[in-house]
Design a protein around this motif. Structure first.
Motif, PDB file in Angstrom:
ATOM      1  N   LEU A  52     -10.920   5.412   1.815  1.00 39.33           N
ATOM      2  CA  LEU A  52     -11.022   4.394   1.674  1.00 39.33           C
ATOM      3  C   LEU A  52     -10.333   3.200   2.757  1.00 39.33           C
ATOM      4  O   LEU A  52     -10.561   2.042   3.013  1.00 39.33           O
ATOM      5  CB  LEU A  52     -10.829   3.083   0.176  1.00 39.33           C
ATOM      6  N   HIS A  53      -9.490   3.669   3.028  1.00 40.10           N
ATOM      7  CA  HIS A  53      -8.528   2.955   3.666  1.00 40.10           C
ATOM      8  C   HIS A  53      -8.721   3.357   4.849  1.00 40.10           C
ATOM      9  O   HIS A  53      -8.507   2.546   5.804  1.00 40.10           O
ATOM     10  CB  HIS A  53      -6.929   2.842   3.542  1.00 40.10           C
ATOM     11  N   GLU A  83       1.522  -1.128  -0.021  1.00 37.09           N
ATOM     12  CA  GLU A  83      -0.154   0.138  -0.480  1.00 37.09           C
ATOM     13  C   GLU A  83       1.049   1.735   0.033  1.00 37.09           C
ATOM     14  O   GLU A  83       0.744   2.058  -0.671  1.00 37.09           O
ATOM     15  CB  GLU A  83      -0.629  -0.342   1.082  1.00 37.09           C
ATOM     16  N   VAL A 129     -11.922   3.748   5.851  1.00 39.03           N
ATOM     17  CA  VAL A 129     -12.492   3.044   6.332  1.00 39.03           C
ATOM     18  C   VAL A 129     -12.058   1.604   6.185  1.00 39.03           C
ATOM     19  O   VAL A 129     -12.375   0.688   7.399  1.00 39.03           O
ATOM     20  CB  VAL A 129     -13.987   3.013   4.909  1.00 39.03           C
ATOM     21  N   ALA A 130     -11.597   1.075   5.604  1.00 39.48           N
ATOM     22  CA  ALA A 130     -11.240  -0.295   6.216  1.00 39.48           C
ATOM     23  C   ALA A 130     -10.092  -0.491   7.685  1.00 39.48           C
ATOM     24  O   ALA A 130     -10.554  -1.056   7.830  1.00 39.48           O
ATOM     25  CB  ALA A 130      -9.665  -0.770   5.129  1.00 39.48           C
ATOM     26  N   GLY A 131      -9.180   1.184   7.251  1.00 38.33           N
ATOM     27  CA  GLY A 131      -8.997   0.615   9.261  1.00 38.33           C
ATOM     28  C   GLY A 131      -9.834   0.576  10.602  1.00 38.33           C
ATOM     29  O   GLY A 131      -9.391  -0.118  11.239  1.00 38.33           O
ATOM     30  N   TRP A 145      -2.970   0.747  10.485  1.00 36.80           N
ATOM     31  CA  TRP A 145      -3.701   1.742  10.888  1.00 36.80           C
ATOM     32  C   TRP A 145      -2.947   3.223  11.369  1.00 36.80           C
ATOM     33  O   TRP A 145      -3.223   4.186  10.122  1.00 36.80           O
ATOM     34  CB  TRP A 145      -4.641   2.384  12.091  1.00 36.80           C
ATOM     35  N   VAL A 188     -12.333  -0.828  10.073  1.00 37.76           N
ATOM     36  CA  VAL A 188     -13.104  -2.044  10.261  1.00 37.76           C
ATOM     37  C   VAL A 188     -12.519  -3.098  11.215  1.00 37.76           C
ATOM     38  O   VAL A 188     -12.370  -3.919  11.889  1.00 37.76           O
ATOM     39  CB  VAL A 188     -13.232  -2.751   8.764  1.00 37.76           C
ATOM     40  N   ILE A 189     -10.823  -2.823  10.650  1.00 38.26           N
ATOM     41  CA  ILE A 189      -9.927  -3.732  11.365  1.00 38.26           C
ATOM     42  C   ILE A 189     -10.036  -3.665  12.756  1.00 38.26           C
ATOM     43  O   ILE A 189      -9.687  -4.192  13.813  1.00 38.26           O
ATOM     44  CB  ILE A 189      -8.697  -3.319  10.491  1.00 38.26           C
TER      45      ILE A 189
END
Length: 167
Positions: free
Chosen positions: A121-122, A8, A124-126, A149, A128-129
Motif C-alpha cells: 500500500l505504501h 511510518e 502505491v502511495a509512493g 519513496w 502517486v506521490i
C-alpha cells in the motif's frame, strides 16, 4: 513529510518487533512456513525497488539542476519499477492464495500478509506521490516526494531479510 516518514517507520518497526517476538515462541513453525516463500522473487523485487530508489535520487539531482524533463523521466522510471514490484508481489500473493495460505494458516502468514501488504500500500502511495511531484516538478517537491519513496525502499530492505531470509 518527515513526521509522516518517522511515524511510518515506527509502525513498521513495531510490526517487525512483534513478528520477531512471536517467532521466538514457534521458531520451527515459522521456519516451516517461511520455506514456502520464493526468496528469488523477493530478491528480484529488492533489486527492482532499490533501483527505483536510485532513479528517484537521480531525479532529485536533475530537478536541482533545473532539468525538468530528465527529472520527470527518472520519476516515471522509479514509478514504473514500483509497478513492477507490485506485479511481482501480486503474483506471490496469488500463488499463496491458490495454495490455500491465508492469514489464518499460521501466525507467520498473518505477519507476512500484514507487513508486506501494508508495504505494498505504501508502494502505491509512493507511486502517486512520484506522479504528483513529477507533475509539479520543482527541486523542493521532488526532494520531499522522493524522501517518502526512500522510506518505502528502506522498509523493504528491512522486511526482506527478516521475513524471507531469517533462518
Amino acid at each position: 513529510m518527515w513526521v509522516l516518514i518517522v511515524s511510518e517507520l515506527l509502525v513498521f518497526g513495531a510490526g517487525l518487533l512483534a513478528f520477531l517476538s512471536v517467532r521466538l515462541t514457534d521458531p520451527q513453525g515459522f521456519a516451516e512456513a517461511q520455506s514456502h516463500l520464493h526468496r528469488t522473487g523477493a530478491g528480484i523485487n529488492t533489486v527492482v525497488l532499490v533501483t527505483s530508489g536510485w532513479f528517484a535520487a537521480l531525479a532529485v539531482r536533475a530537478a536541482a539542476a533545473r532539468r525538468v524533463a530528465r527529472s520527470r523521466m527518472l520519476l516515471a522510471g522509479a514509478a514504473a519499477l514500483g509497478f513492477a514490484f507490485l506485479w511481482i508481489k501480486g503474483l506471490e500473493f496469488a500463488e499463496k492464495a491458490a495454495a490455500g495460505i491465508s492469514t489464518e494458516t499460521h501466525p507467520f502468514w498473518t505477519f507476512y500478509y500484514l507487513l508486506t501488504g501494508f508495504h505494498a500500500l505504501h508502494v502505491v502511495a509512493g507511486i502517486v506521490i512520484l506522479a504528483l511531484v513529477g507533475w509539479r516538478c520543482t527541486a523542493h517537491n521532488v526532494e520531499v516526494g522522493t524522501s517518502f519513496w526512500h522510506m518505502v525502499d528502506l522498509v523493504w530492505v528491512l522486511l526482506f531479510p527478516i521475513i524471507y531470509l531469517l533462518g
